[in-house]
Design a protein around this motif. Sequence first.
Motif, PDB file in Angstrom:
ATOM      1  N   GLU A  58       0.898  -1.376   0.031  1.00  0.00           N
ATOM      2  CA  GLU A  58      -0.065  -0.011  -0.055  1.00  0.00           C
ATOM      3  C   GLU A  58       0.855   1.134   0.110  1.00  0.00           C
ATOM      4  O   GLU A  58       0.525   2.336  -0.728  1.00  0.00           O
ATOM      5  CB  GLU A  58      -0.950  -0.087   1.441  1.00  0.00           C
ATOM      6  N   GLN A  59       2.076   1.178   0.728  1.00  0.00           N
ATOM      7  CA  GLN A  59       2.855   2.443   0.841  1.00  0.00           C
ATOM      8  C   GLN A  59       3.324   2.813  -0.381  1.00  0.00           C
ATOM      9  O   GLN A  59       3.326   3.971  -0.782  1.00  0.00           O
ATOM     10  CB  GLN A  59       4.217   1.770   1.644  1.00  0.00           C
ATOM     11  N   LEU A  60       3.687   1.721  -1.243  1.00  0.00           N
ATOM     12  CA  LEU A  60       4.212   1.984  -2.634  1.00  0.00           C
ATOM     13  C   LEU A  60       3.347   2.470  -3.498  1.00  0.00           C
ATOM     14  O   LEU A  60       3.102   3.385  -4.415  1.00  0.00           O
ATOM     15  CB  LEU A  60       4.668   0.603  -3.307  1.00  0.00           C
ATOM     16  N   GLN A  61       1.844   1.721  -3.345  1.00  0.00           N
ATOM     17  CA  GLN A  61       0.625   2.019  -4.215  1.00  0.00           C
ATOM     18  C   GLN A  61       0.359   3.585  -4.151  1.00  0.00           C
ATOM     19  O   GLN A  61      -0.095   4.239  -5.031  1.00  0.00           O
ATOM     20  CB  GLN A  61      -0.345   1.302  -3.817  1.00  0.00           C
ATOM     21  N   VAL A  62       0.242   3.922  -2.704  1.00  0.00           N
ATOM     22  CA  VAL A  62      -0.247   5.467  -2.457  1.00  0.00           C
ATOM     23  C   VAL A  62       0.686   6.206  -3.187  1.00  0.00           C
ATOM     24  O   VAL A  62       0.323   7.284  -3.834  1.00  0.00           O
ATOM     25  CB  VAL A  62      -0.411   5.350  -0.929  1.00  0.00           C
ATOM     26  N   TRP A  63       1.977   6.045  -2.913  1.00  0.00           N
ATOM     27  CA  TRP A  63       2.933   6.676  -3.369  1.00  0.00           C
ATOM     28  C   TRP A  63       2.987   6.952  -5.162  1.00  0.00           C
ATOM     29  O   TRP A  63       2.987   8.018  -5.713  1.00  0.00           O
ATOM     30  CB  TRP A  63       4.423   6.408  -3.086  1.00  0.00           C
ATOM     31  N   GLY A  64       2.721   5.817  -5.565  1.00  0.00           N
ATOM     32  CA  GLY A  64       2.616   5.914  -7.203  1.00  0.00           C
ATOM     33  C   GLY A  64       1.534   6.588  -7.619  1.00  0.00           C
ATOM     34  O   GLY A  64       1.731   7.601  -8.666  1.00  0.00           O
TER      35      GLY A  64
END
Length: 315
Positions: free
Chosen positions: A159-165
């Motif tokens: 999720e950390q990466l998805q939100v950032w993306g």
Amino acid sequence: MLLKQNKESEKKGLFTRLKEGLAKTRSRFTQNISQLILGKKTLDKELLDLIEMQLLSADVGIESTQQLIHTLTEKLSRHELNNSETVLKILQDEMKKILLPAQIPLSIFSDKKPFVILMVGMNGAGKTTTIGKIAKKLQIENKSILLAAGDTFRAAAIEQLQVWGERNQIPVVSQQSGADTAAVIYDAMESAKSRAVDVLIADTAGRLHTQTNLMEELKKIKRVLTKLDATAPHEILLVLDASIGQNALTQAKQFNEAIGVTGLVLTKLDGTAKGGIIFAITNQLKLPIRFIGVGEGIDDLRPFDANEFVNALFE
Ligand SMILES: Nc1nc2c(ncn2[C@@H]2O[C@H](COP(=O)(O)OP(=O)(O)OP(=O)(O)O)[C@@H](O)[C@H]2O)c(=O)[nH]1
Ligand SMILES: [Mg+2]
């Protein structure tokens, strides 16, 4: 003219940030050395012993310390150390010499499509946040990027990466938590190829290095990538938390033996007085330091520059 001035002031601003980031290392390491040297009236063996002690206690490491002291001792015996300023200048020059071989920036080769960066390192070292910063930098250089959420162990990691993306309009390939990391990265690689993406950056989980299965898993990821491009991954970036001092060296050796690291990122130099570890790392590992991290902002991740680094340590 104005552009040139802007560039100059921007450069100055970045150097100030670097200096601020290195404040702790400076106040507990280089400032002590400067005071020692400048406060001493006679330049003798005793002074060199005191400098040696400071270097060793600042995690500079035995090899680098010996190299620095050796040079100073030689100059002392040749009566070339006329005044304190000279001692300080020679010490700084020697420090730059030690660090210079590590100053090799990350280059993205455009004949590799995608150019694959595999991010590895212990948990909490700064892998995922560093991916974000590198991706942003590459985006500014007009490169198309795809991220692979390879850390499938920590539920929040994907999720950390998805939100950032989403926030930065950079696509992220992911699967559910618990999925096979190598499979996620394989999928991402296929997708990157079909979309003709310039750079694929793959995140991985960072469990304890004493658990051999982490290394086995990283080896598997490498093998799987090779199936789609025999030359991939093109960069294996090991992220090291500088604040753990000598342990960073041990970690680096283990990762390097297992999977062959091609570049280092040294993070959290701002939160530690152990910045001297960079000398030991350079001397022992002989690996390029691609970036150093001196804070949480995007400008706080910067290409490593040996001269600038030593200047910031002493100014
Ligand atoms: N002060 C400072 N903090 C940093 C730096 N680099 C990363 N961090 C912080 O370190 C923390 C951990 O970073 P992550 O990127 O989540 O680390 P990770 O390696 O992905 O960790 P795992 O996903 O648990 O394996 C975050 O709070 C980052 O903001 C740095 O250069 N300076
Ligand atoms: Mg992470």
